[in-house]
Design a protein around this motif. Structure first.
Motif, PDB file in Angstrom:
ATOM      1  N   TRP A   1       0.785  -1.069   0.271  1.00 17.52           N
ATOM      2  CA  TRP A   1      -0.013  -0.034   0.048  1.00 17.52           C
ATOM      3  C   TRP A   1       1.047   1.541  -0.037  1.00 17.52           C
ATOM      4  CZ3 TRP A   1      -3.551  -2.494   4.083  1.00 17.52           C
ATOM      5  CH2 TRP A   1      -4.106  -2.782   3.676  1.00 17.52           C
ATOM      6  N   ARG A   2       1.360   1.863  -1.235  1.00 19.85           N
ATOM      7  CA  ARG A   2       2.203   2.597  -1.483  1.00 19.85           C
ATOM      8  C   ARG A   2       1.605   4.197  -1.056  1.00 19.85           C
ATOM      9  NH1 ARG A   2       1.187   1.194  -6.013  1.00 19.85           N
ATOM     10  NH2 ARG A   2       2.563   0.498  -7.172  1.00 19.85           N
ATOM     11  N   ARG A   3       0.524   4.221  -0.666  1.00 20.34           N
ATOM     12  CA  ARG A   3       0.183   5.614   0.184  1.00 20.34           C
ATOM     13  C   ARG A   3       0.305   5.569   1.681  1.00 20.34           C
ATOM     14  NH1 ARG A   3      -3.671   9.644  -1.794  1.00 20.34           N
ATOM     15  NH2 ARG A   3      -4.216   8.041  -2.735  1.00 20.34           N
TER      16      ARG A   3
ATOM     17  N   ASP B   1      19.845   8.379   5.577  1.00 20.53           N
ATOM     18  CA  ASP B   1      20.035   7.617   4.678  1.00 20.53           C
ATOM     19  C   ASP B   1      19.514   6.617   4.025  1.00 20.53           C
ATOM     20  OD1 ASP B   1      21.829   9.810   4.608  1.00 20.53           O
ATOM     21  OD2 ASP B   1      23.278   8.744   4.364  1.00 20.53           O
ATOM     22  N   ARG B   2      19.360   5.365   4.833  1.00 24.76           N
ATOM     23  CA  ARG B   2      18.325   4.514   4.210  1.00 24.76           C
ATOM     24  C   ARG B   2      17.417   4.642   4.083  1.00 24.76           C
ATOM     25  NH1 ARG B   2      15.810   1.516   7.894  1.00 24.76           N
ATOM     26  NH2 ARG B   2      16.685   2.629   9.708  1.00 24.76           N
ATOM     27  N   LEU B   3      16.235   5.448   5.021  1.00 26.58           N
ATOM     28  CA  LEU B   3      14.909   5.565   4.942  1.00 26.58           C
ATOM     29  C   LEU B   3      14.702   6.542   3.622  1.00 26.58           C
ATOM     30  CD1 LEU B   3      13.999   6.132   8.734  1.00 26.58           C
ATOM     31  CD2 LEU B   3      12.861   4.391   6.977  1.00 26.58           C
ATOM     32  N   GLN B   4      15.523   7.923   2.687  1.00 30.41           N
ATOM     33  CA  GLN B   4      15.581   8.230   2.036  1.00 30.41           C
ATOM     34  C   GLN B   4      15.328   7.400   0.595  1.00 30.41           C
ATOM     35  OE1 GLN B   4      18.758  11.218   3.007  1.00 30.41           O
ATOM     36  NE2 GLN B   4      16.833  12.917   3.096  1.00 30.41           N
ATOM     37  N   ARG B   5      16.250   6.157   0.537  1.00 33.54           N
ATOM     38  CA  ARG B   5      16.298   5.439  -0.824  1.00 33.54           C
ATOM     39  C   ARG B   5      15.179   4.274  -0.340  1.00 33.54           C
ATOM     40  NH1 ARG B   5      21.747   5.000   1.922  1.00 33.54           N
ATOM     41  NH2 ARG B   5      20.833   2.462   3.027  1.00 33.54           N
ATOM     42  N   ARG B   6      14.891   3.979   0.728  1.00 29.97           N
ATOM     43  CA  ARG B   6      13.499   3.481   0.496  1.00 29.97           C
ATOM     44  C   ARG B   6      12.273   4.147   0.265  1.00 29.97           C
ATOM     45  NH1 ARG B   6      11.028   0.293   5.706  1.00 29.97           N
ATOM     46  NH2 ARG B   6       9.691  -0.886   3.776  1.00 29.97           N
ATOM     47  N   ILE B   7      12.024   5.238   0.268  1.00 33.04           N
ATOM     48  CA  ILE B   7      10.886   6.344   0.377  1.00 33.04           C
ATOM     49  C   ILE B   7      11.289   6.856  -1.722  1.00 33.04           C
ATOM     50  CG2 ILE B   7      10.164   8.605   0.049  1.00 33.04           C
ATOM     51  CD1 ILE B   7      10.729   9.302   3.272  1.00 33.04           C
ATOM     52  N   ALA B   8      12.882   6.694  -1.509  1.00 30.84           N
ATOM     53  CA  ALA B   8      12.553   7.031  -2.978  1.00 30.84           C
ATOM     54  C   ALA B   8      12.529   5.736  -4.133  1.00 30.84           C
ATOM     55  CB  ALA B   8      14.009   7.335  -3.430  1.00 30.84           C
ATOM     56  N   LEU B   9      12.419   4.478  -3.442  1.00 30.04           N
ATOM     57  CA  LEU B   9      12.320   3.408  -4.419  1.00 30.04           C
ATOM     58  C   LEU B   9      10.718   2.932  -4.084  1.00 30.04           C
ATOM     59  CD1 LEU B   9      12.954   0.611  -5.566  1.00 30.04           C
ATOM     60  CD2 LEU B   9      12.611  -0.531  -3.128  1.00 30.04           C
ATOM     61  N   VAL B  10      10.030   3.467  -3.084  1.00 29.33           N
ATOM     62  CA  VAL B  10       8.459   3.473  -3.224  1.00 29.33           C
ATOM     63  C   VAL B  10       7.553   4.602  -4.428  1.00 29.33           C
ATOM     64  CG1 VAL B  10       6.312   3.642  -2.022  1.00 29.33           C
ATOM     65  CG2 VAL B  10       7.800   2.456  -0.832  1.00 29.33           C
ATOM     66  N   LEU B  11       8.528   5.829  -4.434  1.00 26.36           N
ATOM     67  CA  LEU B  11       7.979   6.499  -5.083  1.00 26.36           C
ATOM     68  C   LEU B  11       8.467   6.638  -7.496  1.00 26.36           C
ATOM     69  CD1 LEU B  11       8.889   9.917  -3.319  1.00 26.36           C
ATOM     70  CD2 LEU B  11       6.426   9.075  -3.728  1.00 26.36           C
ATOM     71  N   GLN B  12       9.339   5.883  -7.732  1.00 23.33           N
ATOM     72  CA  GLN B  12       9.740   5.161  -8.592  1.00 23.33           C
ATOM     73  C   GLN B  12       9.270   4.207  -8.705  1.00 23.33           C
ATOM     74  OE1 GLN B  12      14.105   3.667  -8.092  1.00 23.33           O
ATOM     75  NE2 GLN B  12      14.589   5.794  -7.953  1.00 23.33           N
ATOM     76  N   SER B  13       7.838   3.055  -8.175  1.00 24.51           N
ATOM     77  CA  SER B  13       7.097   2.367  -8.235  1.00 24.51           C
ATOM     78  C   SER B  13       5.881   2.529  -8.552  1.00 24.51           C
ATOM     79  CB  SER B  13       7.215   1.239  -7.659  1.00 24.51           C
ATOM     80  OG  SER B  13       6.740   1.884  -6.170  1.00 24.51           O
ATOM     81  N   ALA B  14       5.628   3.772  -7.918  1.00 23.26           N
ATOM     82  CA  ALA B  14       4.132   4.276  -8.396  1.00 23.26           C
ATOM     83  C   ALA B  14       4.051   4.427  -9.766  1.00 23.26           C
ATOM     84  CB  ALA B  14       3.776   5.413  -7.475  1.00 23.26           C
ATOM     85  N   PRO B  15       2.818   4.782 -10.263  1.00 22.81           N
ATOM     86  CA  PRO B  15       2.203   4.729 -11.861  1.00 22.81           C
ATOM     87  C   PRO B  15       2.174   6.133 -11.941  1.00 22.81           C
ATOM     88  CG  PRO B  15       0.891   2.674 -11.219  1.00 22.81           C
ATOM     89  CD  PRO B  15       2.053   3.574  -9.589  1.00 22.81           C
ATOM     90  N   LYS B  16       2.806   6.566 -13.212  1.00 25.17           N
ATOM     91  CA  LYS B  16       2.005   7.883 -13.338  1.00 25.17           C
ATOM     92  C   LYS B  16       0.659   8.211 -13.635  1.00 25.17           C
ATOM     93  CE  LYS B  16       6.809   8.439 -13.980  1.00 25.17           C
ATOM     94  NZ  LYS B  16       7.581   8.720 -12.165  1.00 25.17           N
ATOM     95  N   ASN B  17       0.570   9.519 -13.518  1.00 27.28           N
ATOM     96  CA  ASN B  17      -0.676  10.179 -13.488  1.00 27.28           C
ATOM     97  C   ASN B  17      -2.003   9.716 -12.922  1.00 27.28           C
ATOM     98  OD1 ASN B  17       0.408  11.898 -15.645  1.00 27.28           O
ATOM     99  ND2 ASN B  17      -0.159  10.136 -16.896  1.00 27.28           N
TER     100      ASN B  17
END
Length: 221
Positions: A179-181, A204-220
């Motif tokens: 559940w991304r949100r 740093d570890r949490l920022q990397r994890r957040i970036a990974l979740v954001l990258q996985s989110a479909p656009k629009n």
């Protein structure tokens, strides 16, 4: 939350339970739309979530039953609380006078207003949180339904009763469900704690994890 959503659905489908006849279209449609709304909202698909909730409201409104609409709005509010989005259940408030005591109690619970609350009117999985005023970790861990657990964690945060173990449990619950949100919301809580504590490695570890979740989110979405 699963218990409460099931209660809402049961209320919408009451006619189907009372006879052998198929339920009216509005009941089946509203039930399906609420389920899809919840799934879409938690996954971060805002567009689909808003569309499905509008459909549910349209079907329910056709009955002229403000009490049923209030229950649907509490379903939305609880889903938002699980994602740490607090707005005092604003859309429910105009409908509150038509709501039953159970819904009024649940609204107070979701908004963190626990003083004088009648825990017996809450869904069973959330009663112990109100009755136990000293600790939360053991209670939170006993809630088997993932969404119900996240709702409980959100209410504990509002009451400033959330422990570090609770935060970890909420984060990993959202992660396990994909559940991304709510995951991003709870990772944000962890990130702030790490930053406030000067823990660079955790930050740093949490920022990397957040970036990974954001990258996985479909656009629009």
């Amino acid at each position: 939350m699963k218990t409460f959503l099931a209660t809402v659905s049961a209320a919408l489908l009451l006619g189907a339970c009372a006879s052998q006849s198929p339920p009216p279209d509005w009941q089946a449609n509203a039930h399906a739309s609420l389920k899809t709304f919840t799934s879409a909202y938690l996954s971060g698909n805002t567009r689909l979530a808003e569309f499905e909730f509008s459909r549910a409201k349209l079907d329910i409104s056709s009955t002229g039953r403000a009490d049923l609409l209030a229950r649907a709005e509490l379903t939305r509010c609880a889903t938002r609380v699980a994602s740490l989005e607090f707005d005092d259940c604003a859309a429910y408030q105009p409908l509150a006078p038509e709501a039953r005591p159970e819904e009024q109690t649940y609204a107070a619970f979701l908004n963190g207003h626990w003083t004088g609350i009648n825990a017996a009117l809450l869904p069973p999985q959330h009663r112990a949180l109100v009755l136990n005023s000293t600790t939360s970790a053991s209670v939170l861990g006993t809630i088997e339904d993932p969404l119900g657990r996240l709702v409980a964690a959100g209410t504990l945060l509002q009451n400033q009763r959330l422990t570090p173990a609770d935060i970890t449990l909420a984060t990993e619950t959202a992660s396990a469900q994909g559940w991304r949100r709510p995951l991003l919301a709870w990772l944000g809580v962890q990130l702030k704690r790490a930053q406030d504590g000067g823990d660079k490695e955790a930050t740093d570890r949490l920022q990397r994890r957040i970036a990974l979740v954001l990258q996985s989110a479909p656009k629009n979405q």
